[in-house]
Design a protein around this motif. Structure first.
Motif, PDB file in Angstrom:
ATOM      1  N   TRP A 145       0.720  -1.162  -0.028  1.00 44.20           N
ATOM      2  CA  TRP A 145      -0.016   0.184   0.076  1.00 44.20           C
ATOM      3  C   TRP A 145       0.712   1.159   0.041  1.00 44.20           C
ATOM      4  O   TRP A 145       1.675   1.491   0.968  1.00 44.20           O
ATOM      5  N   TYR A 193      -8.526   2.167   7.541  1.00 44.38           N
ATOM      6  CA  TYR A 193      -8.190   2.508   5.770  1.00 44.38           C
ATOM      7  C   TYR A 193      -6.786   1.705   5.621  1.00 44.38           C
ATOM      8  O   TYR A 193      -6.448   1.393   4.374  1.00 44.38           O
ATOM      9  N   PRO A 196      -6.258  -2.506   3.542  1.00 48.07           N
ATOM     10  CA  PRO A 196      -6.935  -2.773   2.222  1.00 48.07           C
ATOM     11  C   PRO A 196      -6.569  -4.135   1.842  1.00 48.07           C
ATOM     12  O   PRO A 196      -5.399  -4.338   1.882  1.00 48.07           O
ATOM     13  N   GLU A 201      -4.960   0.209  -3.258  1.00 42.25           N
ATOM     14  CA  GLU A 201      -5.532   1.438  -2.749  1.00 42.25           C
ATOM     15  C   GLU A 201      -6.959   1.471  -3.019  1.00 42.25           C
ATOM     16  O   GLU A 201      -7.537   0.737  -3.980  1.00 42.25           O
ATOM     17  N   TYR A 202      -7.856   2.008  -1.979  1.00 41.33           N
ATOM     18  CA  TYR A 202      -9.115   2.155  -2.060  1.00 41.33           C
ATOM     19  C   TYR A 202      -9.840   0.830  -1.899  1.00 41.33           C
ATOM     20  O   TYR A 202     -11.091   0.877  -2.297  1.00 41.33           O
ATOM     21  N   ASN A 203      -9.242  -0.169  -1.747  1.00 42.05           N
ATOM     22  CA  ASN A 203      -9.974  -1.645  -1.936  1.00 42.05           C
ATOM     23  C   ASN A 203     -10.695  -1.749  -0.411  1.00 42.05           C
ATOM     24  O   ASN A 203     -10.518  -1.047   0.649  1.00 42.05           O
ATOM     25  N   THR A 204     -11.256  -2.724  -0.287  1.00 38.45           N
ATOM     26  CA  THR A 204     -12.203  -3.246   0.716  1.00 38.45           C
ATOM     27  C   THR A 204     -11.269  -3.585   2.231  1.00 38.45           C
ATOM     28  O   THR A 204     -10.163  -4.061   1.783  1.00 38.45           O
ATOM     29  N   VAL A 205     -11.830  -3.609   3.054  1.00 34.18           N
ATOM     30  CA  VAL A 205     -11.245  -4.124   4.317  1.00 34.18           C
ATOM     31  C   VAL A 205     -12.137  -5.040   5.174  1.00 34.18           C
ATOM     32  O   VAL A 205     -13.236  -4.678   5.392  1.00 34.18           O
ATOM     33  N   ASN A 236     -12.688   3.187   2.082  1.00 31.81           N
ATOM     34  CA  ASN A 236     -12.974   1.511   2.355  1.00 31.81           C
ATOM     35  C   ASN A 236     -14.256   1.136   2.978  1.00 31.81           C
ATOM     36  O   ASN A 236     -14.893   1.773   3.370  1.00 31.81           O
ATOM     37  N   HIS A 277     -19.816   1.867  -4.938  1.00 33.29           N
ATOM     38  CA  HIS A 277     -19.798   0.730  -4.034  1.00 33.29           C
ATOM     39  C   HIS A 277     -21.014  -0.001  -4.040  1.00 33.29           C
ATOM     40  O   HIS A 277     -20.871  -1.357  -3.529  1.00 33.29           O
TER      41      HIS A 277
END
Length: 732
Positions: A145, A193, A196, A201-205, A236, A277
């Motif tokens: 990340w 955040y 992930p 980047e910007y992916n789900t958690v 996220n 989303h």
């Protein structure tokens, strides 16, 4: 303004004026200024009747003259003379750029980190800013990340201490107002955040609530206890809900559980992103979910501006809008903007930017942030040695990192060459670029000419390699500068592979054939995979992105003028296949030491379980040892007494770590977790008695519902001084 007058002002606002207060726009829409854009910049579709000079906030304009013009226009446009809030992505320095946060955290000098934050606050204040979008205190355990550079790293204790230091430095002693020379802190990104999936980047958690409450939420809670005035939502998904639309996360946890009463701002376009989303069906639904989640500012979309006029016809949404606007007005009032809308702007250009004092603090933080990972005698450098400095970072100003470009100037940065020439005879130094830091400058667009001027023209790699090897052949020792260029880390810079470019490895292999000691100086925004080349180095200094005074601080360390003391705030894996790997991993039922056969235990068949360099690694030119004296539990705290001794004739300081090793426990606990640290300075062969207090509440653990679990039982605490460890036990 007292609360009664503020309430009176609030009651005079029309619905349209209230809605305008919830809108935050990028400065590029209102000023000709080169700003950092971290999201979509298409036509926002703002309502035609919205005067952008009436919106509540503008961000990422850092020119004080333009801010003054903006505030003048805002006051002209506002019927009730409500000033704008000016915010900015100032992450680790305004004009004086300090080492990146992951580097700072490794200093464990939280007082010095606070001093640096005070400098950042004052420089920002003098340029008209009110709020800084920092500190980022997301716990991070995946170096793929790109934003690990902004974080204090993988450890809960470190992140909590870092958060408080920066917030206290930014905001000062808050009573009812934030004083002159200070700004409001906006912590980010709530929540989790930094975890992930795949490091993308910007992916789900996705994680258990037990891990969320015991680890990832802890730094945010510490920041709220330190009175941060703003919180930014995360991009996220967490527990099936996008963070910016989660009532559970933002209302139940942030506001009710942790007692946060400040302003909640969305990240760039995060409310609009509820639609892709799949959580909101359209812009109206996105506005509903954002407002119901308690998000006060809609950053850089038209969602609130377009949808709230109809929504607030329902009493429920009118009440939610009133909550948001009141919090925004309270923040403006805390900053004193109603009395002085030009806060800080009337003092601009007073000579308080990039002062000698700020440079001294920056240099000290460089010296305390660079980590000596390996030293087989090649460091410190000696004045009678002939030294070949190979690699483009030897004479580069591009050492301030990705985020510093918002307000910093790489021209201010001291290159390593300048620092070395101040400490070593010029005739003993030779510099060779060795390889091109960039393969081309095309990615820089209009900045292309400036970057080329700072970094020099692109040259043939073969020519550079030949020149470097010739310089190395004539030298007694080689200083090899290498690593990432600054665009490879930061937001939007996730990487699947963390190895070095082939041209760097090729050059290093060639230098190794010279048979000279090699000192590596690694510039990077994240841990890299160094396993195959680590043995090429006789000594290895991790410089990170060191900021404005990097060249001076690193030269001081290389020459022994300063003694390294930093420790890693994030683990360096041996391979990508080990990720995530971090020091506070949970115990397994089949560890390497179990009685099972070699096959049926928790291990890799093709790689070690151990990292290349673990959290807390770091050497000194001196050697130290520590011994426990006593550990005494009282009602609210445990008092630890121990001794630290310098075993050498070299003065220096060392970072002492105290780790908790709790087995058994009511839930499975990490193999070890850091609970305290102390910096100890010692003269040659000096011994000191030291004391650390640990509040017992810091040992609390939580179940999946966020309830505290009984903490009575036996605890083991490990004293770690330069990797030398001692255990002491105590019963609570």
């Amino acid at each position: 303004m007292d609360k009664k007058r503020l309430k009176n002002l609030f009651q005079q606002l029309t619905v349209d004026e209230k809605i305008a207060q919830t809108v935050q726009l990028n400065g590029s829409l209102v000023a000709e200024y080169d700003v950092m854009n971290t999201g979509p910049m298409e036509n926002l579709g703002l309502p035609e009747d919205l005067n952008i000079y009436e919106v509540g906030s503008i961000y990422n304009v850092n020119d004080f003259q333009k801010l003054k013009e903006l505030q003048e226009k805002a006051l002209e446009s506002s019927r009730l003379k409500i000033p704008m809030l000016f915010m900015s992505d100032v992450i680790y320095g305004f004009r004086t750029i300090f080492p990146m946060p992951l580097a700072q955290a490794g200093s464990f000098d939280f007082d010095l980190i606070k001093e640096a934050a005070e400098v950042t606050a004052k420089e920002s204040y003098l340029n008209g800013l009110h709020v800084l979008f920092s500190p980022m205190i997301d716990l991070v355990r995946d170096p793929r990340w790109g934003r690990v550079m902004e974080s204090p790293g993988e450890d809960v204790y470190t992140a909590k201490r870092f958060a408080k230091s920066v917030i206290d430095g930014y905001q000062g002693e808050i009573s009812e107002t934030i004083d002159e020379d200070h700004v409001a802190a906006c912590i980010k990104h709530f929540a989790a955040y930094g975890a992930p999936e795949g490091g993308r980047e910007y992916n789900t958690v996705d994680m258990s609530n037990q891990r969320l409450f015991n680890e990832y939420l802890q730094p945010y809670q510490a920041a709220i206890e330190a009175n941060t005035r703003l919180v930014m939502t995360a991009f996220n998904v967490l527990n099936g809900e996008p963070a910016s639309g989660s009532k559970w996360l933002n209302r139940d946890i942030l506001r009710k559980r942790y007692g946060f009463d400040g302003v909640l701002v969305s990240d760039h376009a995060a409310i609009k992103e509820l639609i892709p989303h799949g959580y909101a069906k359209d812009t109206r639904d996105a506005a509903v979910k954002g407002l119901e989640a308690g998000v006060d500012f809609d950053m850089m979309t038209a969602i609130y501006a377009k949808e709230l006029p109809e929504l607030v016809k329902e009493q429920h949404f009118m009440e939610l809008l009133d909550e948001a606007v009141w919090r925004i007005l309270e923040l403006k009032n805390q900053l004193g903007l109603f009395e002085n809308p030009f806060r800080g702007l009337d003092q601009a250009n007073t000579g308080e930017i990039l002062t000698e004092k700020s440079k001294e603090i920056a240099t000290a933080l460089v010296e305390k942030s660079c980590v000596l990972l390996k030293n087989q005698g090649a460091l410190p450098l000696k004045k009678d040695q002939k030294i070949a400095v190979v690699g483009p970072y030897g004479n580069s100003h591009l050492t301030i990192g990705f985020w510093a470009s918002v307000s910093g100037n790489p021209k201010d940065a001291v290159p390593l060459k300048e620092g070395l020439l101040a400490e070593l005879p010029e005739e003993k130094l030779c510099f060779a670029r060795g390889y091109n830091m960039f393969d081309s400058y095309d990615a820089f667009g209009p900045l292309k000419a400036g970057i080329e001027l700072l970094n020099g023209p692109i040259e043939a790699e073969e020519k550079l390699l030949t020149e470097a090897k010739e310089a190395a052949e004539e030298a007694d020792v080689i200083v090899f500068t290498f690593g990432e260029q600054f665009l490879e880390s930061g937001e939007g810079a996730s990487k699947a592979h963390l190895g070095l470019p082939e041209k760097q490895i090729r050059l290093l292999d060639e230098l190794k054939t010279c048979g000279k000691p090699i000192v590596g100086v690694l510039y990077t925004g994240r841990p890299l995979i160094l396993t195959d080349i680590e043995d090429h180095f006789d000594s290895l200094l991790l410089a990170w992105y060191p900021g404005t005074m990097g060249g001076k601080g690193i030269a001081n360390l290389l020459t022994g003028k300063a003694n390294p003391s930093a420790r890693l705030a994030m683990t360096f894996p041996r391979s990508e296949g080990q990720i995530p790997i971090y020091h506070a991993q949970l115990s397994t039922g089949r560890p390497l030491t179990s009685d099972h056969s070699d096959r049926f235990i928790s291990k890799y068949r093709d790689e070690s379980n151990e990292p290349l360099f673990t959290f807390g690694s770091g050497l000194s030119y001196a050697d130290f040892e520590g011994t426990w004296q006593t550990a005494k539990a009282e009602k609210e705290a445990i008092t630890f007494d121990f001794k630290v001794k310098n075993l050498t004739e070299i003065a220096g300081e060392t970072v002492v770590h105290i780790y908790l090793k709790q087995r058994p426990a009511s839930i499975v606990r990490p193999v070890r977790s850091l609970v305290a640290s102390q910096i100890v300075s010692l003269g040659e062969h000096e011994e000191k008695e030291c004391r650390v207090q640990l509040m017992i509440k810091e040992l609390q653990v939580y179940d999946n519902y966020g309830n505290t679990i009984d903490s009575s039982g036996e605890y083991q605490f490990e004293l770690d001084v330069l990797g030398k460890k001692e255990i002491i036990s105590i019963t609570l």
